[in-house]
Design an enzyme around this catalytic site. Structure first.
Site, short mmCIF file in Angstrom:
data_model
loop_
_atom_site.label_atom_id
_atom_site.label_comp_id
_atom_site.label_asym_id
_atom_site.label_seq_id
_atom_site.Cartn_x
_atom_site.Cartn_y
_atom_site.Cartn_z
N ASP A 78 99.24 14.46 14.44
CA ASP A 78 98.95 13.58 15.57
C ASP A 78 100.08 13.68 16.59
O ASP A 78 101.23 13.98 16.24
CB ASP A 78 98.84 12.12 15.10
N TYR B 176 103.80 14.49 3.25
CA TYR B 176 104.31 13.75 4.41
C TYR B 176 105.29 12.68 3.94
O TYR B 176 105.28 12.24 2.79
CB TYR B 176 103.18 13.05 5.16
#
Length: 232
Positions: free
Chosen positions: A28, A90
């Protein structure tokens, strides 16, 4: 980032047209990456000096300090940066103590004024692990599935008091990690009961019961590939 690297490759290799990178995954806008992987198909001499190529690319990229190439290697047969990975990892950084705020890390750590219960957050994370429809945590895209396997999700505090989430999945859909973190924050702040989150999870529908957390706290840390002999 992709455009910057493509331009650098075109310049260093003196290509007549821009060559296209294939990346392991698109993050993103505003999300960091320390373990991003990309491949590019080039018709190069087998004797090309990859160490020298790495140095030349790095030198050209010094004017763009946010973009760093760690290594350049020749990919094994059957390798595809996007479709070969087994999993992606992540990390999300969050600080809930006003007195510990450090402006030097503000670009990669999200600050919240609400104290958070890490035990509740770990309970929440554990309840989300597994193969399921993560429709409640993904921005829907026409024709795309929201079924994923979340393989790992844990919270810890480091020696600075920062809360760090570590997640691993076979793949993540758009905004999924930030939504999962947002769900943990709601439960950890006692604004949402764990049982209520379970109902939202199972309904697999977008909800306003938790927020999608800011992008700058998130970093792609690793892309996991199978052994070379299992590629393709």
């Amino acid at each position: 980032v992709q455009g910057t690297l493509e331009d650098a490759l075109t310049t260093v290799l003196r290509l007549t047209e821009v060559t296209r990178l294939v990346v392991a995954g698109r993050t993103d806008a505003g999300v960091h990456a320390t373990g991003q992987v990309a491949h590019v198909d080039l018709d190069l001499d087998d004797g090309v000096d990859l160490i020298r190529l790495t140095r030349r690319l790095s030198s050209l990229l010094r004017s763009t300090p946010d973009v760093v190439i760690k290594n350049v290697t020749r990919a094994p047969d059957g390798f595809d940066a996007r479709f070969s990975p087994l999993a992606r990892r992540y990390e999300y950084r969050l600080l809930d103590r006003e007195e510990l705020r450090n402006p030097l890390v503000r670009h990669r750590t999200v600050w919240t004024s609400t104290p958070l219960d890490i035990d509740l957050m770990n309970e929440t994370a554990s309840s989300l692990i597994g193969l399921r429809d993560f429709g409640a945590f993904c921005k829907p895209r026409e024709g795309a599935t929201t079924i994923r396997e979340l393989q790992q999700f844990t919270w810890m505090r480091d020696d600075t008091g920062t809360l760090i989430a570590r997640l691993q999945a076979d793949a993540f859909c758009h905004s999924m990690v930030r939504a999962l973190v947002g769900a943990c924050v709601e439960v950890g702040s006692a604004r949402l009961a764990l049982s209520e989150l379970g109902d939202v999870r199972d309904a697999a529908q977008r909800t306003s019961d938790f927020k999608i957390m800011p992008a700058h706290g998130l970093t792609l840390t690793e892309v996991i590939y199978p052994p070379d002999e299992q590629l393709g």
